[in-house]
Design a protein around this motif. Structure first.
Motif, PDB file in Angstrom:
ATOM      1  N   LEU A  55      61.879-122.019  49.814  1.00 44.72           N
ATOM      2  CA  LEU A  55      62.057-123.042  50.837  1.00 44.72           C
ATOM      3  C   LEU A  55      61.421-124.362  50.416  1.00 44.72           C
ATOM      4  O   LEU A  55      61.989-125.434  50.633  1.00 44.72           O
ATOM      5  N   ARG A  56      60.232-124.281  49.805  1.00 40.44           N
ATOM      6  CA  ARG A  56      59.578-125.512  49.336  1.00 40.44           C
ATOM      7  C   ARG A  56      60.384-126.165  48.217  1.00 40.44           C
ATOM      8  O   ARG A  56      60.598-127.373  48.203  1.00 40.44           O
ATOM      9  N   ALA A  57      60.834-125.338  47.263  1.00 41.73           N
ATOM     10  CA  ALA A  57      61.504-125.883  46.087  1.00 41.73           C
ATOM     11  C   ALA A  57      62.866-126.459  46.416  1.00 41.73           C
ATOM     12  O   ALA A  57      63.287-127.455  45.816  1.00 41.73           O
ATOM     13  N   ALA A  58      63.586-125.849  47.351  1.00 44.05           N
ATOM     14  CA  ALA A  58      64.971-126.238  47.623  1.00 44.05           C
ATOM     15  C   ALA A  58      65.115-127.204  48.788  1.00 44.05           C
ATOM     16  O   ALA A  58      66.221-127.698  49.029  1.00 44.05           O
ATOM     17  N   SER A  59      64.054-127.490  49.515  1.00 43.10           N
ATOM     18  CA  SER A  59      64.188-128.256  50.756  1.00 43.10           C
ATOM     19  C   SER A  59      64.702-129.672  50.517  1.00 43.10           C
ATOM     20  O   SER A  59      65.546-130.172  51.270  1.00 43.10           O
ATOM     21  N   GLY A  60      64.187-130.361  49.481  1.00 44.86           N
ATOM     22  CA  GLY A  60      64.640-131.719  49.219  1.00 44.86           C
ATOM     23  C   GLY A  60      66.116-131.756  48.832  1.00 44.86           C
ATOM     24  O   GLY A  60      66.881-132.596  49.321  1.00 44.86           O
ATOM     25  N   TRP A  61      66.511-130.852  47.954  1.00 42.20           N
ATOM     26  CA  TRP A  61      67.912-130.765  47.540  1.00 42.20           C
ATOM     27  C   TRP A  61      68.801-130.437  48.733  1.00 42.20           C
ATOM     28  O   TRP A  61      69.884-131.003  48.904  1.00 42.20           O
ATOM     29  N   ALA A  62      68.353-129.516  49.585  1.00 44.43           N
ATOM     30  CA  ALA A  62      69.148-129.129  50.754  1.00 44.43           C
ATOM     31  C   ALA A  62      69.348-130.311  51.695  1.00 44.43           C
ATOM     32  O   ALA A  62      70.450-130.526  52.209  1.00 44.43           O
ATOM     33  N   ALA A  63      68.297-131.091  51.930  1.00 50.89           N
ATOM     34  CA  ALA A  63      68.428-132.249  52.806  1.00 50.89           C
ATOM     35  C   ALA A  63      69.406-133.261  52.224  1.00 50.89           C
ATOM     36  O   ALA A  63      70.232-133.841  52.942  1.00 50.89           O
ATOM     37  N   GLU A  64      69.336-133.457  50.915  1.00 46.96           N
ATOM     38  CA  GLU A  64      70.243-134.399  50.246  1.00 46.96           C
ATOM     39  C   GLU A  64      71.700-133.996  50.430  1.00 46.96           C
ATOM     40  O   GLU A  64      72.581-134.850  50.549  1.00 46.96           O
ATOM     41  N   HIS A  65      71.940-132.692  50.475  1.00 42.14           N
ATOM     42  CA  HIS A  65      73.317-132.191  50.557  1.00 42.14           C
ATOM     43  C   HIS A  65      73.674-131.687  51.958  1.00 42.14           C
ATOM     44  O   HIS A  65      74.674-130.988  52.116  1.00 42.14           O
ATOM     45  N   HIS A  66      72.857-132.040  52.948  1.00 40.75           N
ATOM     46  CA  HIS A  66      73.155-131.713  54.343  1.00 40.75           C
ATOM     47  C   HIS A  66      73.309-130.205  54.552  1.00 40.75           C
ATOM     48  O   HIS A  66      74.271-129.731  55.149  1.00 40.75           O
ATOM     49  N   LEU A  67      72.313-129.476  54.045  1.00 41.00           N
ATOM     50  CA  LEU A  67      72.300-128.020  54.153  1.00 41.00           C
ATOM     51  C   LEU A  67      71.060-127.549  54.893  1.00 41.00           C
ATOM     52  O   LEU A  67      69.957-128.051  54.671  1.00 41.00           O
ATOM     53  N   ALA A  68      71.235-126.569  55.753  1.00 41.11           N
ATOM     54  CA  ALA A  68      70.111-125.818  56.296  1.00 41.11           C
ATOM     55  C   ALA A  68      69.833-124.639  55.372  1.00 41.11           C
ATOM     56  O   ALA A  68      70.732-124.154  54.665  1.00 41.11           O
ATOM     57  N   LEU A  69      68.590-124.179  55.375  1.00 40.91           N
ATOM     58  CA  LEU A  69      68.195-123.003  54.601  1.00 40.91           C
ATOM     59  C   LEU A  69      67.780-121.894  55.550  1.00 40.91           C
ATOM     60  O   LEU A  69      67.139-122.152  56.571  1.00 40.91           O
ATOM     61  N   MET A  70      68.153-120.684  55.206  1.00 37.07           N
ATOM     62  CA  MET A  70      67.722-119.521  55.976  1.00 37.07           C
ATOM     63  C   MET A  70      67.334-118.407  55.016  1.00 37.07           C
ATOM     64  O   MET A  70      68.025-118.182  54.019  1.00 37.07           O
ATOM     65  N   ALA A  71      66.209-117.740  55.305  1.00 34.30           N
ATOM     66  CA  ALA A  71      65.732-116.654  54.455  1.00 34.30           C
ATOM     67  C   ALA A  71      65.313-115.484  55.327  1.00 34.30           C
ATOM     68  O   ALA A  71      64.276-115.545  56.001  1.00 34.30           O
ATOM     69  N   PRO A  72      66.094-114.402  55.356  1.00 34.37           N
ATOM     70  CA  PRO A  72      65.676-113.221  56.103  1.00 34.37           C
ATOM     71  C   PRO A  72      64.477-112.566  55.431  1.00 34.37           C
ATOM     72  O   PRO A  72      64.280-112.698  54.219  1.00 34.37           O
ATOM     73  N   VAL A  73      63.679-111.881  56.227  1.00 37.30           N
ATOM     74  CA  VAL A  73      62.519-111.153  55.712  1.00 37.30           C
ATOM     75  C   VAL A  73      62.691-109.684  56.075  1.00 37.30           C
ATOM     76  O   VAL A  73      62.765-109.331  57.258  1.00 37.30           O
ATOM     77  N   PHE A  74      62.769-108.848  55.033  1.00 32.23           N
ATOM     78  CA  PHE A  74      62.920-107.412  55.219  1.00 32.23           C
ATOM     79  C   PHE A  74      61.624-106.733  54.771  1.00 32.23           C
ATOM     80  O   PHE A  74      61.447-106.436  53.589  1.00 32.23           O
ATOM     81  N   PRO A  75      60.680-106.507  55.694  1.00 31.75           N
ATOM     82  CA  PRO A  75      59.375-105.961  55.300  1.00 31.75           C
ATOM     83  C   PRO A  75      59.501-104.565  54.709  1.00 31.75           C
ATOM     84  O   PRO A  75      60.404-103.797  55.045  1.00 31.75           O
ATOM     85  N   SER A  76      58.579-104.248  53.837  1.00 39.34           N
ATOM     86  CA  SER A  76      58.505-102.900  53.282  1.00 39.34           C
ATOM     87  C   SER A  76      57.911-101.948  54.312  1.00 39.34           C
ATOM     88  O   SER A  76      57.209-102.352  55.240  1.00 39.34           O
ATOM     89  N   GLY A  77      58.204-100.661  54.146  1.00 41.91           N
ATOM     90  CA  GLY A  77      57.585 -99.640  54.971  1.00 41.91           C
ATOM     91  C   GLY A  77      58.127 -99.531  56.382  1.00 41.91           C
ATOM     92  O   GLY A  77      57.428 -99.029  57.270  1.00 41.91           O
ATOM     93  N   ILE A  78      59.352 -99.971  56.635  1.00 43.13           N
ATOM     94  CA  ILE A  78      59.907 -99.913  57.984  1.00 43.13           C
ATOM     95  C   ILE A  78      60.058 -98.462  58.449  1.00 43.13           C
ATOM     96  O   ILE A  78      59.663 -98.110  59.564  1.00 43.13           O
ATOM     97  N   LEU A  79      60.610 -97.608  57.620  1.00 49.17           N
ATOM     98  CA  LEU A  79      60.809 -96.200  57.986  1.00 49.17           C
ATOM     99  C   LEU A  79      59.899 -95.301  57.159  1.00 49.17           C
ATOM    100  O   LEU A  79      59.100 -94.546  57.700  1.00 49.17           O
TER     101      LEU A  79
END
Length: 270
Positions: free
Chosen positions: A69-93
């Protein structure tokens, strides 16, 4: 974006929370065991309805998303993109498990449908962001997820960058899922739709030094060889795929180089 405090003046809201809602970690309402981070350019607040594209990043085994998110945020803003990152924690089951999300299915959970639920929720929370069809990028374990999500939901993906998955799924009727697609219908209750997959441009990434032994396999004993075979398999099946071998990096290092390579590829489709 839904307003939970309609009685507060806009100036008060801005002074209290600034643009925090654009950089939030949200629990997934459909299954709160999982969450997703968003990073939305400030321009979204400047108009009543701001149309933005979307890039979804799938994390590797360690579940880290902040560096992307830090690395891509400037590029994303330049290209009118939102960023989304799902989080799948370990040890759910299984308390020691950290791999189930990579297969999309495990322990009664369909991780691809969890992501779909997150996207639906994000679209309602942030009207105007194009959550129906999006750019998809994943590295390592995230590359495994991206590879398989593309095969199951090709209609959702505008273009995909699949970076160095240890166990890629190939378009092969000789092996069951997850190395192949022989029993694809049994696993996902739908046929494998090759014509739809062929509509999605795919960029396969791997570092030239990503050559450590990861097990005996017909497709290669390291990620470099497996990505060569994976890209060749996609091309042979008629998928618009190419392979980029990034000089001087292995598997753990080179995050900046991988992100820059993904950005260059995605720019063709913006």
């Amino acid at each position: 974006m839904a307003d939970q405090y309609p009685a507060l003046p806009e100036e008060a809201k801005k002074n209290l929370w600034g643009n925090a809602a654009l950089h939030m970690l949200w629990a997934c309402a459909a299954d709160p065991r999982f969450s997703y981070r968003v990073h939305i350019p400030d321009e979204y607040l400047e108009k009543d309805r701001q149309e933005l594209g979307l890039l979804v990043f799938i994390h590797a085994t360690g579940c880290s998303v902040e560096y992307f998110l830090r690395a891509a945020s400037g590029w994303a803003a330049e290209h009118h993109l939102a960023l989304m990152a799902p989080v799948f924690p370990s040890g759910i089951l299984d308390r020691g498990d950290f791999n189930a999300y990579k297969d999309l299915v495990g322990g009664g959970i369909r991780y691809d449908l969890v992501l779909s639920a997150m996207l639906e929720e994000m679209g309602k929370r942030y009207p105007g962001i194009q959550t129906r069809k999006f750019l998809l990028f994943g590295h390592s374990g995230g590359g495994m997820f991206a590879n398989r999500f593309l095969f199951v939901h090709p209609d959702r993906v505008r273009a995909a960058v699949i970076s160095a998955p240890g166990r890629p799924t190939l378009i092969s009727e000789e092996e069951d899922y997850g190395w192949g697609i022989r029993n694809f219908r049994e696993v996902f209750d739908k046929p494998f739709d090759l014509p739809a997959v062929r509509q999605v441009p795919v960029h396969v990434l791997v570092g030239e030094n990503d050559n450590k032994f990861i097990g005996e396999n017909r497709y290669g004993n390291n990620r470099l060889d497996r990505m060569k075979n994976f890209a060749a398999n996609l091309k042979a099946a008629g998928v618009a795929a190419d392979l980029e071998i990034i000089p001087g990096i292995g598997h753990i290092d080179g995050a900046e180089e991988r992100i820059a390579a993904a950005e260059r590829f995605f720019e063709q489709f913006l």
